[in-house]
Design an enzyme around this catalytic site. Structure first.
Site, PDB file in Angstrom:
ATOM      1  N   PRO A 127      61.469   6.591  -0.976  1.00 37.46           N
ATOM      2  CA  PRO A 127      61.599   8.053  -1.466  1.00 37.46           C
ATOM      3  C   PRO A 127      62.608   7.883  -2.579  1.00 37.46           C
ATOM      4  O   PRO A 127      62.413   8.779  -3.502  1.00 37.46           O
ATOM      5  CB  PRO A 127      62.449   8.656  -0.196  1.00 37.46           C
ATOM      6  CG  PRO A 127      61.672   8.046   0.799  1.00 37.46           C
ATOM      7  CD  PRO A 127      61.623   6.583   0.636  1.00 37.46           C
ATOM      8  N   GLU A 178      52.630   8.946 -12.644  1.00 35.50           N
ATOM      9  CA  GLU A 178      51.983   9.603 -13.544  1.00 35.50           C
ATOM     10  C   GLU A 178      51.972  11.250 -13.194  1.00 35.50           C
ATOM     11  O   GLU A 178      52.155  11.877 -13.809  1.00 35.50           O
ATOM     12  CB  GLU A 178      50.631   9.126 -13.739  1.00 35.50           C
ATOM     13  CG  GLU A 178      50.786   7.475 -14.416  1.00 35.50           C
ATOM     14  CD  GLU A 178      49.771   7.136 -14.943  1.00 35.50           C
ATOM     15  OE1 GLU A 178      49.662   6.283 -15.868  1.00 35.50           O
ATOM     16  OE2 GLU A 178      48.435   7.494 -14.446  1.00 35.50           O
TER      17      GLU A 178
HETATM   18 MO1  MOS Z   1      49.485   3.700 -17.870  1.00 36.57          MO
HETATM   19  S1  MOS Z   1      49.213   4.775 -19.268  1.00 36.57           S
HETATM   20  O1  MOS Z   1      48.006   3.236 -17.085  1.00 36.57           O
HETATM   21  O2  MOS Z   1      50.512   2.525 -17.927  1.00 36.57           O
END
Ligand code: MOS
Length: 735
Positions: free
Chosen positions: A622, A695
Site C-alpha cells: 500500500p 498508470e
Molecule cells: Mo509505460 S508508457 O508503458 O512506461
C-alpha cells in the site's frame, strides 16, 4: 508455470509480508546517494571517455556536408562518430526514426554526430565546432492542418483502430439529449528526472552497456539489431532508473552512440543526453484532437457513444490510442470509435504513462460532465447509471472484476461531494472561485510473461534474480515481499538483483503490467524452490507449510537452512499467461475527485484537494502503490494545467525543450492528496491476484480538474493545458 485457470488459495493469501506497507528495500541506497544510476557507473570499466551528441538543426531534409576538421583538432577529442563513419546500421523494431541520422534527417534534434573526448567539457566544447550544412525540405508540423484527410490508423489484431457496434448514427439522431464536442490535448514530454544515459564497454566483440532502460530484453534485441551483432554479444545493465514514464521503454540514441563511440575510441564511452536535446531527440506523447458524440434518453441512459481521435507521427509511426477507454467504460448499444493518423515530421511519438487512456479520458470525462449537465443529472449519478459489467463491444465478455460504481460512491462520500454547488460559479472563498470536479479512471490490465531465478543460500537468505527494472515504482520491494511470503521468511532474509540481461527475462516496466507480472514470475520460481526444499527434507509437498524460516508439517519443523546444508539451491521459472485476459476483460478502475480555486481576477488555478479511489485487485504494498498513485495524480495535474510542448509550425520542433520552458508541477502546486484502495483481489489476473496502479492514477485526473474549473467559474475548457490566459477574459464579473 502456466497461469490459465483462476487463482485459488495460495501462500500469498497469508499476507504476512505481501500487502504490508513496507518501506522500499532500496530506500537507504537511494537516500544516501549510493544507488548507482547509469551515468554514475564510473568504476565498472576503467578509462571512460565522454561523448556529446550533436542534434540536427532542421526537421526534415538532408545533410549536404559536415565539416569536422575544427572539432577533430579541439583539445582532448578522441573520435567523432557520424552516419558516414559508423558503418551500416539497421533500425530496431521499436523506434520509428533512425537513432543516428544522416544524410537524411527525419526530425529536429535527431542525432547526427557523437563527439568523444577525454573529458565531458572537452566533448561538449568540440561538439559546438561541428559544422553541418543542410538542404531543408518542407515538412508537415501542424496537426490541425493535417487532420482533414488523415487516413485510418493501421489496426493491430487485438486492438482495432476502427470499431462499430449497432447503428451509431441512427441512435444519435434519435436520442432525446445529445452532445457533439471537440477537445484537444497537446504534445507532452516525459520529463523524467534522470536523463537518458549509457556507458558502453567492448571486450573484443562483446558489448556491455550500463544504461537507464525500462525494458531490458526488448532493448538488448534492438541494440543488437541496430549494431548488426548477435544478441548474445550484448549485455545490458540497468539496476536503478530515475524515472521513465514510457520514455525509456526503448533503445534510444544515448545507447547506440555510446556503443559506436566506444568501438571507435577503443575504450569505454559514456553518453548522457543533455536536457535541451531530450525533448526533440527522444519520444513524446503525441497531441490529439478528439471529437466525442453522445446520445442519451431523457432519463440519462446512453444509447449512442462515438469517439474519434486524430494524432500525428512520423511516417510508419503509430497513433495515440485515445479511444481505448471509450470502447469499455460505459454502456450503450450503439457505438463507434475511430483513430486517424496524420503524417507529421515532428519528433517521434510514442508511449507516455497510460498511453491512450490518459489523453482519451481528458476528453471523454469532460464530455460526460457536459452530458450530465444537459441531462440535469449529478455527474457521479450519470456515470453510475451507465455502468456496464460486460465489454459493451463484446457483451459475451464480462469484466473479471469491475468496481467503478463503488469507487465513485465511496469517493463522493469521502470527498463531501454533496457540498458541491450544482450551479457553476457560485461558491466563493475570498478571492477564489471554488469548484469540485469528478472523473472516472480506467486503464486496461495487461499481463506479460515474466521470469525469475531464486537461490536459497547456505545462510538461509533467498536471492531473486530477474531482468525486471525498478523505475522508481518499488519493484525491488514487492518482488522481495513475494519471495518472503512464499518461503515463510521475513523481508530482511530476501535480496533482489534486477536490471541485468544475464538474469531471466521479465515483463519489464511498462503499461502498468510490471508489478503483477514480475511478482508472478517470482511466485512461479518460488513454487519450484519450495518443491526442491520439500524434496530435500523429505516432506510431503501437500502438507508442508513454510513459515518462520522453517518448513513445517504436523509436529515436525525443519529450518530452511537444513535443506541447503550441502550447497545453495537455485531454480528458475517463468510465468506464462493463458487466455484469462481474453475470456475476461481485465481492467483497473477508479474515481478522481478534485477541488480547485480559481482566482476571480486573474484566472490562476490552484488545486485545493485531490482524492483518488482505486480498484486494482490486490495491492501488493500500500505504501509504494500510494506513491505511484500520488505521483500519477501529480502528473495528471501537470497535464491539466501546465504541460505543453509548443510546436514551431514553420521549423518543426518543440520550442520549450528544457525544464524551464516545459513546466511540470512542483510541491507547492499540490497541496493535498488522498488515495484509497478498495480491498479486493482479482483471481483472473495472476496467482498474485493483483493488477497495476502506476498508470491508473493519471487516468481521468485532467478531466476532473477541468470539470472542477467549470464548476468554479462556469467556463467550459476543452483545450489543454488550462492556463490562465484561456480563462482571464471569460471570468464572471465578480472580482
Ligand atoms: Mo509505460 S508508457 O508503458 O512506461
Amino acid at each position: 508455470m502456466k497461469f490459465d485457470t483462476p487463482a485459488t488459495t495460495n501462500p500469498i493469501d497469508r499476507l504476512k509480508v505481501v500487502g504490508q506497507p513496507l518501506d522500499r528495500i532500496d530506500g537507504p541506497l537511494k537516500v544516501t546517494g549510493t544507488a548507482r544510476y547509469a551515468y554514475e557507473q564510473h568504476d565498472v570499466a576503467p578509462n571512460q571517455a565522454y561523448g556529446h551528441v550533436v542534434g540536427a538543426a532542421i526537421a526534415k531534409g538532408r545533410i549536404v556536408a559536415m565539416d569536422l576538421a575544427a572539432a577533430r583538432q579541439a583539445p582532448g577529442v578522441l573520435t567523432i562518430v557520424t552516419a558516414e563513419t559508423a558503418g551500416k546500421l539497421d533500425k530496431g523494431d521499436y523506434n520509428t526514426a533512425k537513432l543516428l541520422g544522416g544524410p537524411e534527417i527525419e526530425h529536429y534534434h535527431q542525432a547526427v554526430a557523437l563527439v568523444v573526448a577525454e573529458t565531458f567539457e572537452q566533448a561538449r566544447a568540440a561538439a559546438q565546432l561541428v559544422v553541418v550544412r543542410y538542404a531543408e525540405t518542407k515538412g508537415a508540423f501542424d496537426l490541425g492542418a493535417a487532420k482533414d484527410g488523415a487516413p485510418d490508423a493501421p489496426s493491430e489484431d487485438e486492438s482495432p483502430t476502427q470499431t462499430a457496434v449497432g447503428d451509431f448514427d441512427k441512435a444519435l439522431a434519435a436520442a432525446a439529449v445529445t452532445l457533439d464536442q471537440s477537445y484537444s490535448t497537446p504534445d507532452q514530454s516525459h520529463a523524467m528526472m534522470e536523463p537518458h544515459a549509457s556507458v558502453a564497454h567492448w571486450e573484443s566483440d562483446k558489448l556491455t552497456l550500463w544504461t537507464s532502460n525500462q525494458m531490458i530484453a526488448w532493448t538488448v534485441g534492438d541494440l543488437a539489431k541496430t549494431l548488426r551483432i548477435p544478441k548474445e554479444n550484448v549485455r545490458l545493465v540497468s539496476p536503478f532508473i530515475g524515472g521513465g514514464f514510457g520514455g525509456k521503454l526503448f533503445l534510444r540514441s544515448d545507447a547506440v552512440l555510446a556503443a559506436l563511440g566506444a568501438r571507435a575510441a577503443r575504450r569505454p564511452v559514456k553518453v548522457a543526453l543533455q536536457r535541451p536535446l531530450i525533448f526533440n531527440n527522444t519520444t513524446h506523447r503525441p497531441a490529439t484532437i478528439q471529437r466525442i458524440r453522445i446520445g442519451a434518453t431523457a432519463d440519462g441512459k446512453i444509447t449512442a457513444i462515438g469517439h474519434e481521435s486524430w494524432s500525428g507521427d512520423l511516417k510508419e509511426g503509430q497513433p495515440e490510442l485515445a479511444t481505448q477507454q471509450t470502447k469499455l467504460l460505459y454502456a450503450g448499444a450503439n457505438r463507434m470509435t475511430s483513430l486517424k493518423l496524420a503524417v507529421l515530421d515532428l519528433p517521434e511519438g510514442n508511449a507516455m504513462r497510460a498511453p491512450g487512456e490518459a489523453p482519451g479520458l481528458m476528453a471523454l470525462e469532460i464530455a460526460m460532465d457536459e452530458m450530465a449537465e444537459k441531462l440535469k443529472l449529478d455527474p457521479v449519478a450519470f456515470r453510475i447509471l451507465n455502468d456496464t459489467q460486460v465489454d459493451p463491444e463484446k457483451p459475451k465478455v464480462a469484466f473479471s472484476q469491475r468496481h467503478l460504481v463503488e469507487c465513485l460512491r465511496q469517493g463522493a462520500e469521502r470527498f463531501g461531494w454533496d457540498k458541491r454547488s450544482v450551479k457553476p460559479g457560485t461558491t466563493r472563498d475570498g478571492k477564489w472561485l471554488v469548484g469540485m470536479g469528478v472523473a472516472a479512471a480506467f486503464r486496461g490490465n495487461l499481463v506479460m510473461k515474466s521470469g525469475a531465478r531464486v537461490t536459497l543460500g547456505t545462510d538461509g537468505v533467498v536471492t531473486v534474480f530477474s531482468d525486471m527494472t525498478d523505475i522508481g515504482t518499488g519493484s525491488y520491494t514487492i518482488m522481495a515481499q513475494t519471495a518472503a511470503e512464499m518461503m515463510g521468511l521475513p523481508i530482511d532474509k530476501v535480496k533482489v538483483e534486477l536490471g541485468d540481461s544475464t538474469f531471466p527475462a521479465s515483463a519489464g516496466s511498462g503499461g502498468q503490467w510490471g508489478a503483477n507480472s514480475a511478482t508472478s514470475g517470482v511466485y512461479a520460481a518460488c513454487v519450484k524452490l519450495r518443491e526442491a526444499v520439500v524434496q530435500k527434507l523429505g516432506f510431503n509437498s501437500a502438507d508442508a507449510v513454510f513459515e518462520d524460516g522453517a518448513v513445517k508439517a504436523g509436529n515436525r519443523a525443519v529450518p530452511l537452512t537444513q535443506a541447503v546444508g550441502d550447497g545453495a539451491i537455485t531454480v528458475e521459472d517463468t510465468i506464462e499467461f493463458g487466455d484469462l485476459d481474453k475470456t475476461y476483460s481485465q481492467a483497473t478502475f477508479g474515481g478522481h475527485f478534485v477541488e480547485v480555486g480559481v482566482d476571480a481576477a486573474t484566472g490562476e488555478v490552484r488545486l485545493r484537494r485531490m482524492l483518488a479511489v482505486c480498484s486494482a485487485g490486490r495491492i501488493l504494498n500500500p505504501k509504494s502503490a500510494r506513491s505511484q498513485v500520488i505521483g500519477a495524480m501529480t502528473m495528471g495535474a501537470g497535464a491539466a494545467l501546465m504541460e505543453h510542448l509548443v510546436v514551431d509550425k514553420r521549423r518543426g520542433f518543440f520550442v520549450n525543450h528544457d525544464l524551464a520552458g516545459y513546466e511540470v508541477p512542483v510541491h507547492a502546486d499540490i497541496p493535498h492528496q488522498e488515495v484509497v484502495f478498495l480491498d479486493e483481489t482479482d483471481p483472473m489476473s495472476s496467482p498474485m491476484k493483483a493488477k497495476g496502479v502506476g498508470e491508473l492514477g493519471i487516468c481521468g485526473v485532467g478531466a476532473a480538474i477541468a470539470n472542477a474549473i467549470y464548476n468554479a467559474t462556469g467556463i467550459r475548457m476543452r483545450d489543454y493545458p488550462i492556463t490562465l490566459d484561456k480563462l482571464i477574459d471569460r471570468l464572471p464579473a465578480v472580482a
